[in-house]
Design an enzyme around this catalytic site. Structure first.
Site, PDB file in Angstrom:
ATOM      1  N   ARG A 196      15.932  11.497  31.349  1.00  0.00           N
ATOM      2  CA  ARG A 196      14.575  11.901  30.997  1.00  0.00           C
ATOM      3  C   ARG A 196      13.676  10.668  30.954  1.00  0.00           C
ATOM      4  NH1 ARG A 196      14.348  12.878  26.262  1.00  0.00           N
ATOM      5  NH2 ARG A 196      16.509  12.765  25.597  1.00  0.00           N
TER       6      ARG A 196
ATOM      7  N   TYR B 229      15.921  15.065  38.069  1.00  0.00           N
ATOM      8  CA  TYR B 229      16.907  14.999  36.991  1.00  0.00           C
ATOM      9  C   TYR B 229      16.753  16.179  36.028  1.00  0.00           C
ATOM     10  CZ  TYR B 229      19.190  13.889  32.679  1.00  0.00           C
ATOM     11  OH  TYR B 229      19.972  13.993  31.551  1.00  0.00           O
TER      12      TYR B 229
ATOM     13  N   LYS C 244      14.297  21.582  28.215  1.00  0.00           N
ATOM     14  CA  LYS C 244      13.540  20.801  27.231  1.00  0.00           C
ATOM     15  C   LYS C 244      12.062  21.195  27.212  1.00  0.00           C
ATOM     16  CE  LYS C 244      17.178  18.362  26.318  1.00  0.00           C
ATOM     17  NZ  LYS C 244      17.854  18.552  25.034  1.00  0.00           N
TER      18      LYS C 244
ATOM     19  N   HIS D 256      16.432  21.217  18.465  1.00  0.00           N
ATOM     20  CA  HIS D 256      17.414  20.548  19.332  1.00  0.00           C
ATOM     21  C   HIS D 256      18.788  20.639  18.656  1.00  0.00           C
ATOM     22  CE1 HIS D 256      18.428  16.552  21.660  1.00  0.00           C
ATOM     23  NE2 HIS D 256      18.844  17.616  22.317  1.00  0.00           N
TER      24      HIS D 256
ATOM     25  N   SER E  28      20.054  13.196  21.722  1.00  0.00           N
ATOM     26  CA  SER E  28      20.758  13.290  22.994  1.00  0.00           C
ATOM     27  C   SER E  28      21.892  12.267  23.048  1.00  0.00           C
ATOM     28  CB  SER E  28      19.785  13.037  24.143  1.00  0.00           C
ATOM     29  OG  SER E  28      18.700  13.927  24.018  1.00  0.00           O
TER      30      SER E  28
ATOM     31  N   CYS F 169      24.622  12.212  21.231  1.00  0.00           N
ATOM     32  CA  CYS F 169      25.140  11.864  19.904  1.00  0.00           C
ATOM     33  C   CYS F 169      26.095  12.909  19.344  1.00  0.00           C
ATOM     34  CB  CYS F 169      23.990  11.600  18.945  1.00  0.00           C
ATOM     35  SG  CYS F 169      23.056  10.118  19.375  1.00  0.00           S
TER      36      CYS F 169
ATOM     37  N   ASP G 147      22.899  22.839  22.639  1.00  0.00           N
ATOM     38  CA  ASP G 147      21.728  21.950  22.755  1.00  0.00           C
ATOM     39  C   ASP G 147      20.464  22.471  22.078  1.00  0.00           C
ATOM     40  OD1 ASP G 147      20.773  19.425  23.804  1.00  0.00           O
ATOM     41  OD2 ASP G 147      19.581  20.559  25.248  1.00  0.00           O
TER      42      ASP G 147
ATOM     43  N   ARG H  45      26.365  13.929  34.125  1.00  0.00           N
ATOM     44  CA  ARG H  45      26.408  15.247  33.480  1.00  0.00           C
ATOM     45  C   ARG H  45      27.242  16.251  34.255  1.00  0.00           C
ATOM     46  NH1 ARG H  45      23.336  15.821  28.452  1.00  0.00           N
ATOM     47  NH2 ARG H  45      22.315  13.806  28.277  1.00  0.00           N
TER      48      ARG H  45
END
Ligand code: GDP
Ligand code: PGA
Ligand code: MN
Ligand code: MN
Length: 604
Positions: free
Chosen positions: A79, A218, A227, A247, A269, A271, A294, A386
């Protein structure tokens, strides 16, 4: 409408006037070679993945069914927070944490970028629905994109195509999401494997509920249902309608007595959300099922409890570190195929590999498409590489994952990645104190966003990059949410840190499946069964209060993981003060009071 001679434009499978007009308008501006309405069928998946293979974007994997390896442009891997804008009419409504630009100015700038930007490409129209299709009011959107990679990924991540379009009728509300990689092709010009543009804009128009994205392929920048819609725009809708877009993962915890608890957890993100969501408990008798990894939308039910729904239908998970030992359920999910891997390494026998998967093979093709050996001296996979995989393949998916009513949340966890200061787990005193914990959450930056890694920053509710409005107003919304229900029915709020380190820089807490011990303690606190110590920062377990049976860790490390270090906290106070100063006058008084009370307890 003007009659444009673009094949496919006039074969729209809908009578929705506003949608038709918008599609015509975009086609006229971006001048694609053809227009295709995505239907979400298997035939479409096969056609588009074949096209991506032919273009060199995808390499089919020999070892996993219907799965593909993709390597992005090295400049398009995460991002781009610097290029993400909240274009509210009043800059005050974007607040002190977002980049702001005047909506008219942004639209003027981006319109020029979009002009002719789909030349030589196909324009896809993707109707989609975030959250269950049979919701009372399905949350609809349409993404227009010139990227096949986006269409294929949206099929994994959302409920899209004909089944979503069926919900539009002739006048349903939807969020228009415009995306282009910004790489028009001239007649005969050879395409590249990962088209993108150095100029990138990820723009949100909160008042008109629109999203305009340009220049990146991306995930977080290009799959606009995720998002952009489900966090930034949905947080604004939630503010206006009285609910929360967060989130957060959603998990179901089943006790040995077969009692069911639902837990939501917000970590920045990279974590630990996906890992916790799919956790395999190490303590006997406890079970976890997954509902989301998420994003959570949370609304009060008629019984006064807070219910959570996951708007997504897939996992877009961090690959490195994912392995049979850390996250076996993610491994089982991707083993079933139908998965797109981006920026991991490719093995010589047509499988994927990444750091954390045990011994590296002698030779790989790296994410940079270069030969790689264990002596190469660099990572084979990008740290933000990812896997994009359907939720339905997760072996521990909770059967109620698609329930439009959602699930009642008993506990909310906030957590970050901090090598010091923050203990393994702290229980808040009440909702406002928990909101203070969330509002002052801090974490070391990760590779999920472009920029320096490992720098501690405030990341309130793990939402810093995703709050679609003024962060201080967002805190006020959280405080107000706590007043809308009986205190006894509100979820209890906890603050966790799996990442505290010891003197040898080792993780003090073994993490992963062992995190079930922390979940158990939290649930027992809710049930009034577990003990804790009252400390200046909240209720913290002693080692005796945690179930440590069979835990492979030194007592010294565990005690250090739980320690409330007054000196470290006194050093934290000025950072919190600086953060609150940045919030300005809109910061809720109750959060200032929480800070004052914390200072007093630390100095008392
Ligand atoms: P998300 O982006 O928040 O969903 O985070 P992930 O669950 O994908 O995890 C991001 C990274 O943190 C991965 O490399 C994981 O292996 C690692 N991670 C996740 N949970 C833990 C944990 O409990 N302890 C440690 N040390 N690392 C973890
Ligand atoms: P993550 O999702 O939270 O799983 O890392 C992607 C992101 O936040 O960019
Ligand atoms: Mn995320
Ligand atoms: Mn994740």
């Amino acid at each position: 409408m003007t009659a444009l001679a673009i094949p496919g434009l006039d074969s729209a499978p809908t009578a929705h006037q506003r949608l038709l007009e918008w599609v015509h308008e975009v086609a006229e501006l971006t001048t694609p070679d053809r227009v295709v309405w995505a239907d979400g069928s298997d035939e479409e998946w096969e056609r588009l993945t074949a096209k991506l293979v032919e273009a060199g974007t995808f390499t089919p994997l020999k070892q996993k069914p219907n799965s593909f390896w993709a390597a992005s442009d090295p400049g398009d891997v995460a991002r781009v927070e610097e290029r993400t804008f909240i274009c509210s009419v009043d800059p005050q409504d974007a607040g002190p944490t977002n980049h702001w630009m005047d909506p008219a100015e942004m639209k003027a700038t981006m319109t020029e970028l979009y002009r002719g930007c789909m030349r030589g490409r196909t324009m896809y129209v993707i109707p989609f629905c975030m959250g269950p299709l049979d919701a009372e009011k399905p949350m609809l959107g349409v993404e227009i994109t010139d990227s096949e990679y986006v269409v294929v990924s949206m099929r994994v991540m959302t409920r899209m195509g004909s089944k979503a379009l069926a919900k539009f009728g002739e006048d349903a509300d939807f969020v228009p999401c415009l995306h282009s990689v910004g790489a028009p092709l001239d007649e005969g010009q050879q395409d590249v494997a990962w088209p993108a543009n150095e100029t990138k804009y990820i723009s949100h128009f909160p008042e008109t509920r629109e999203i305009w994205s340009y220049g990146s392929g991306y995930g977080g920048n290009a799959l606009l249902g995720k998002k952009c819609y489900s966090l930034r725009i949905a947080s604004v809708i939630g503010r206006d309608e009285g609910w929360l877009a967060e989130h957060m993962l959603i998990l179901k915890l089943i006790s040995p007595e077969n009692k069911v608890y639902y837990i939501a957890a917000a970590f920045p993100s990279a974590c630990g959300k996906t890992n916790l969501a799919m956790l395999e408990p190490t303590i006997p008798g406890w079970k976890v099922e997954t509902l989301g990894d998420d994003i959570a939308w949370m609304k009060f039910g008629e019984d006064g409890r807070l219910y959570a729904v996951n708007p997504e239908a897939g996992f877009f998970g961090v690959a490195p570190g994912t392995d049979w030992h850390t996250n076996p359920n993610a491994m089982r999910t991707i083993e079933r195929g139908n998965t797109v891997f981006t920026n991991v390494a490719l093995t010589d026998n047509g499988d994927i590999w990444w750091e954390g998967m045990g011994e590296p093979p002698a030779h790989l093709t790296s994410w940079k498409k270069e030969d790689w050996t264990p002596d190469s001296g660099e990572l084979s996979s990008h740290p933000n590489s990812r896997y994009c995989t359907p939720m339905s393949q997760c072996p521990i998916l909770a059967p109620e994952w698609d329930d439009p009513n959602g699930v009642p949340i008993s506990a909310i966890f906030f957590g970050g990645r901090r090598k010091d200061t923050i203990p393994l787990v702290t229980e808040s005193r009440d909702w406002n104190h928990g909101t203070f914990m969330g509002a002052t959450l801090s974490s070391e930056t990760t590779a999920a966003a472009k920029g320096k890694v490992g720098v501690v920053r405030r990341d309130p509710m793990a939402m810093l990059p995703f709050i679609g409005y003024n962060a201080a107003d967002y805190f006020a919304h959280w405080i107000a949410t706590g007043k809308r229900a009986d205190a006894a029915k509100l979820p209890k709020i906890f603050y966790v840190n799996w990442f505290r380190r010891g003197e040898e820089n080792q993780f003090l807490w073994p993490g992963f499946g062992e995190n079930s011990r922390v979940l158990k303690w939290a649930i027992e606190r809710i049930e009034g069964k577990a003990a804790a110590q009252e400390t200046p920062i909240g209720y913290v377990p002693t080692l005796a209060d945690l179930d440590t049976e069979g835990l492979d860790a030194s007592q010294e490390d565990l005690e250090a993981a739980l320690k409330v270090n007054r000196e470290e906290w006194l050093a934290e106070i000025p950072l919190i003060e600086e953060w609150f100063d940045k919030m300005g006058e809109k910061l809720p008084t109750s959060l200032k009071d929480e800070l004052a009370a914390l200072k007093q307890r630390l100095n008392g």
